[in-house]
Design a protein around this motif. Structure first.
Motif, PDB file in Angstrom:
ATOM      1  N   ILE A  84      32.653  45.340  56.656  1.00 30.98           N
ATOM      2  CA  ILE A  84      31.097  44.421  56.196  1.00 30.98           C
ATOM      3  C   ILE A  84      29.754  44.969  55.024  1.00 30.98           C
ATOM      4  N   THR A  85      29.299  44.348  54.315  1.00 33.92           N
ATOM      5  CA  THR A  85      28.923  44.871  53.434  1.00 33.92           C
ATOM      6  C   THR A  85      27.971  45.609  54.069  1.00 33.92           C
ATOM      7  N   GLY A  86      27.183  46.766  53.360  1.00 32.07           N
ATOM      8  CA  GLY A  86      26.174  47.533  53.774  1.00 32.07           C
ATOM      9  C   GLY A  86      24.894  46.746  53.370  1.00 32.07           C
ATOM     10  N   LYS A  87      24.629  46.013  52.126  1.00 33.63           N
ATOM     11  CA  LYS A  87      23.637  44.817  52.017  1.00 33.63           C
ATOM     12  C   LYS A  87      23.349  44.081  51.897  1.00 33.63           C
ATOM     13  N   GLY A  88      22.183  43.498  51.764  1.00 28.60           N
ATOM     14  CA  GLY A  88      21.895  41.714  52.468  1.00 28.60           C
ATOM     15  C   GLY A  88      22.453  41.325  54.064  1.00 28.60           C
ATOM     16  N   ASN A  89      23.013  40.308  54.076  1.00 27.76           N
ATOM     17  CA  ASN A  89      23.242  40.497  55.626  1.00 27.76           C
ATOM     18  C   ASN A  89      24.389  40.496  55.929  1.00 27.76           C
ATOM     19  N   HIS A  90      25.103  41.989  55.788  1.00 28.47           N
ATOM     20  CA  HIS A  90      26.401  42.326  56.096  1.00 28.47           C
ATOM     21  C   HIS A  90      27.546  40.706  56.081  1.00 28.47           C
ATOM     22  N   GLU A  91      27.522  40.645  54.482  1.00 27.78           N
ATOM     23  CA  GLU A  91      28.998  40.083  54.993  1.00 27.78           C
ATOM     24  C   GLU A  91      30.525  40.913  55.723  1.00 27.78           C
ATOM     25  N   HIS A  92      31.174  39.642  55.893  1.00 25.89           N
ATOM     26  CA  HIS A  92      32.186  39.764  56.504  1.00 25.89           C
ATOM     27  C   HIS A  92      33.147  40.006  55.506  1.00 25.89           C
ATOM     28  N   ILE A  93      33.681  41.428  55.278  1.00 19.03           N
ATOM     29  CA  ILE A  93      34.758  41.939  54.011  1.00 19.03           C
ATOM     30  C   ILE A  93      36.046  41.645  54.838  1.00 19.03           C
ATOM     31  N   PHE A  94      36.517  42.089  55.551  1.00 19.61           N
ATOM     32  CA  PHE A  94      38.117  42.082  56.242  1.00 19.61           C
ATOM     33  C   PHE A  94      37.896  42.500  57.639  1.00 19.61           C
ATOM     34  N   ASP A  95      39.147  41.895  58.432  1.00 21.24           N
ATOM     35  CA  ASP A  95      39.934  42.619  59.867  1.00 21.24           C
ATOM     36  C   ASP A  95      40.643  43.378  59.078  1.00 21.24           C
ATOM     37  N   TYR A  96      41.097  44.689  59.467  1.00 21.84           N
ATOM     38  CA  TYR A  96      42.095  45.360  58.940  1.00 21.84           C
ATOM     39  C   TYR A  96      42.817  45.345  60.222  1.00 21.84           C
ATOM     40  N   ALA A  97      43.878  44.453  60.208  1.00 26.98           N
ATOM     41  CA  ALA A  97      45.074  43.730  61.199  1.00 26.98           C
ATOM     42  C   ALA A  97      45.602  44.797  62.010  1.00 26.98           C
ATOM     43  N   LEU A  98      45.783  44.924  63.131  1.00 32.34           N
ATOM     44  CA  LEU A  98      46.433  45.899  63.837  1.00 32.34           C
ATOM     45  C   LEU A  98      47.534  45.353  64.559  1.00 32.34           C
ATOM     46  N   SER A  99      48.497  45.971  65.320  1.00 31.55           N
ATOM     47  CA  SER A  99      49.827  45.832  65.910  1.00 31.55           C
ATOM     48  C   SER A  99      49.623  45.722  67.321  1.00 31.55           C
ATOM     49  N   ALA A 100      49.621  45.080  67.828  1.00 32.73           N
ATOM     50  CA  ALA A 100      49.267  44.900  69.805  1.00 32.73           C
ATOM     51  C   ALA A 100      49.902  46.567  70.451  1.00 32.73           C
ATOM     52  N   ASN A 101      50.237  47.067  70.148  1.00 34.87           N
ATOM     53  CA  ASN A 101      51.393  48.700  70.140  1.00 34.87           C
ATOM     54  C   ASN A 101      50.729  49.828  69.469  1.00 34.87           C
ATOM     55  N   GLU A 102      49.796  49.244  68.748  1.00 30.34           N
ATOM     56  CA  GLU A 102      49.513  50.456  67.586  1.00 30.34           C
ATOM     57  C   GLU A 102      48.766  51.768  68.821  1.00 30.34           C
ATOM     58  N   ILE A 103      49.283  53.109  67.884  1.00 29.63           N
ATOM     59  CA  ILE A 103      48.990  54.107  69.384  1.00 29.63           C
ATOM     60  C   ILE A 103      47.660  54.832  68.150  1.00 29.63           C
ATOM     61  N   GLY A 104      46.722  54.986  69.151  1.00 28.19           N
ATOM     62  CA  GLY A 104      45.273  56.307  67.984  1.00 28.19           C
ATOM     63  C   GLY A 104      44.396  56.497  69.518  1.00 28.19           C
ATOM     64  N   LEU A 105      43.689  57.456  68.512  1.00 23.16           N
ATOM     65  CA  LEU A 105      42.550  58.380  69.830  1.00 23.16           C
ATOM     66  C   LEU A 105      41.533  58.793  69.496  1.00 23.16           C
ATOM     67  N   SER A 106      40.682  58.513  69.797  1.00 26.05           N
ATOM     68  CA  SER A 106      39.175  58.772  68.556  1.00 26.05           C
ATOM     69  C   SER A 106      38.579  60.035  69.713  1.00 26.05           C
ATOM     70  N   ILE A 107      38.578  61.135  69.337  1.00 29.24           N
ATOM     71  CA  ILE A 107      38.410  62.709  69.885  1.00 29.24           C
ATOM     72  C   ILE A 107      37.207  63.681  70.332  1.00 29.24           C
ATOM     73  N   TYR A 108      36.630  63.457  70.686  1.00 26.04           N
ATOM     74  CA  TYR A 108      35.420  64.626  70.193  1.00 26.04           C
ATOM     75  C   TYR A 108      35.945  65.696  70.013  1.00 26.04           C
ATOM     76  N   ARG A 109      35.357  66.280  69.172  1.00 23.04           N
ATOM     77  CA  ARG A 109      35.881  67.530  68.429  1.00 23.04           C
ATOM     78  C   ARG A 109      35.760  68.542  69.455  1.00 23.04           C
ATOM     79  N   PRO A 110      35.083  69.225  70.379  1.00 22.13           N
ATOM     80  CA  PRO A 110      35.166  70.475  70.525  1.00 22.13           C
ATOM     81  C   PRO A 110      35.594  70.355  72.150  1.00 22.13           C
ATOM     82  N   VAL A 111      36.118  68.703  72.607  1.00 19.45           N
ATOM     83  CA  VAL A 111      36.740  68.312  73.495  1.00 19.45           C
ATOM     84  C   VAL A 111      38.381  68.422  73.379  1.00 19.45           C
TER      85      VAL A 111
END
Ligand SMILES: Cc1cc2nc3c(=O)[nH]c(=O)nc-3n(C[C@H](O)[C@H](O)[C@H](O)COP(=O)(O)OP(=O)(O)OC[C@H]3O[C@@H](n4cnc5c(N)ncnc54)[C@H](O)[C@@H]3O)c2cc1C
Length: 395
Positions: A84-111
């Protein structure tokens, strides 16, 4: 496990990449010692996002289950990216398409560290060991000297000592700025604004970067990480931004400011003699694709596959390392280049004069992660190994 190989390895630096290498190599019976400058393994910073390529590399290293067992939630998933844009009313720019079986992970570094450190026998870890020099011995081995005047000799040195690497100088040669550049961009952590949840939904990772030009200058001489900067400084930098951004920023307690640096120009080689660079030591890049440590895990995986091949031994080690130097620099440099392109886009600096329209931004962002996430590294390394050993261990 008894040593399976007739060569020894020293790993300089016990960050995420050094530890991933050490865990995998030790499990496979390669004698690998980690020398870390800090008094214990520690990670600064909050979370990292790992894409499918990084997850596969961890799987290949045999450490994914260890990491997942500590992750919250303990399963692979990928959240869709919304721009989304940072300024103004946060206009929607783009949804990055992901396939249903996408594998990823967000992890806390100390963990991540908590997951791997218990897997390494303490006799292979050495603390308060800040490497100051790497040199070749007359017999073709390498010696690493530490600030306390001790030293260690090994057949192979893996430089995993991060962005301010000292092993880089041995591999890439002396350079007035240690091959580093400042990107004229600072991140408030703890401005574009990137947010994603880590540790279940308990923590929101916020990276708020302010860029004056997104061009490359000599590295900053002052401190790169300023702790406890006044919140007013951060709010002033975002004075004219939209409501949602200000709300998110208001939740940053005790902000720190990170001056963004990168290895630049990219190194053409990550290997010299039997010293090999991995992770940020080789290719510290701007974080705008969230791909830096993923490239470090790819380095670690390729190195692990090469070093643990049944036919690899001390006599063909140099040739095997040339495979690493063929595979890794072009790919990591491509990811660094694309990360910088994304950075310029995020900050509104390109490619059009005077900033981008939303349509131009959509066109530029579309597909930008595809070459990063979907590359058959296993096929590439297998092909090289098969060719190498089919020719009697010659490239
Ligand atoms: C704001 C920001 C956000 C990021 N987000 C992401 C993300 O979402 N996804 C992603 O993939 N990447 C991300 N990255 C990149 C990622 O953080 C790095 O690529 C990664 O931490 C590098 O790991 P490393 O093990 O190579 O180096 P480091 O983590 O820097 O570890 C180096 C280790 O070596 C030790 N050391 C240093 N010098 C010496 C010495 N002389 N002797 C002995 N030991 C030494 C250090 O103490 C440290 O333990 C981000 C980076 C930044 C700045």
């Amino acid at each position: 496990m008894a040593a399976q190989k007739d060569f020894t390895v020293v790993i300089v630096g016990g960050g995420m990449c050094g530890l991933a290498c050490a865990t995998a190599l030790l499990r496979a019976g390669v004698e690998a010692h980690v020398f870390e400058s800090a008094p214990k393994f520690d990670e600064v910073g909050a979370g990292v996002g790992l894409g499918p390529n990084a997850v596969k590399a961890l799987q290949g290293l045999g450490v994914l289950d260890d990491v997942l067992s500590r992750a919250d939630p303990p399963k692979l998933s990928m959240r869709p990216y919304t721009f989304i844009t940072g300024k103004g009313n946060h206009e929607h720019i783009f949804d990055y398409a992901l396939s249903a079986n996408e594998i990823g992970l967000s992890i806390y570094r100390p963990v991540f560290l908590d997951a791997l450190v218990p897997k390494i026998d303490a006799k292979y870890t050495h603390f308060d060991k800040r490497a100051i020099q790497v040199a070749r011995t007359p017999s073709g081995r390498h010696v690493v000297t530490f600030h306390d005047n001790t030293s260690v000799e090994a057949d192979l040195v893996i430089g995993a000592d991060g962005i301010k690497s000292i092993t880089r100088e041995f591999v890439a040669g002396p350079h007035p700025h240690n091959h580093l550049a400042y990107v004229n961009t600072d991140t408030y952590r703890g401005m574009h604004v990137v947010t994603y949840p880590i540790r279940g939904n308990e923590l929101l990772n916020i990276g708020a970067a302010v860029s004056s030009s997104f061009t490359w200058s000599p590295p900053r001489k002052d401190t790169w990480v300023e702790r406890s900067v006044p919140a007013k400084e951060m709010f002033d930098a975002y004075g004219d931004w939209g409501h949602d951004i200000k709300t998110i920023l208001s939740h940053i307690k005790d902000p720190s400011r990170w001056c963004m640096h990168a290895v630049d120009p990219p190194l053409e080689h990550y290997v010299k003699d039997k010293v090999v660079l991995v992770g940020d030591a080789a290719h510290a890049m701007v974080p705008h694709l969230g791909a830096g440590v993923g490239q470090g895990f790819e380095d670690s995986y390729v190195l692990y596959r090469l070093l643990t091949h049944p036919e690899t031994n001390s006599t063909n080690l140099s040739g095997v390392l040339r495979i690493y130097d063929t595979i890794r620099p072009p790919r990591a440099s491509m990811v660094a280049r694309e990360s910088a392109r994304m950075g310029r886009l995020y900050h509104g600096f390109g490619p059009g004069e005077g900033g981008n329209t939303i349509k131009q931004t959509q066109e530029q962002v579309a597909g930008i992660w595809e070459p990063v996430w979907y590359h058959d590294l296993e096929k590439e390394v297998s092909q090289h190994l098969n060719r190498f050993f089919a020719h009697g261990g010659k490239l």
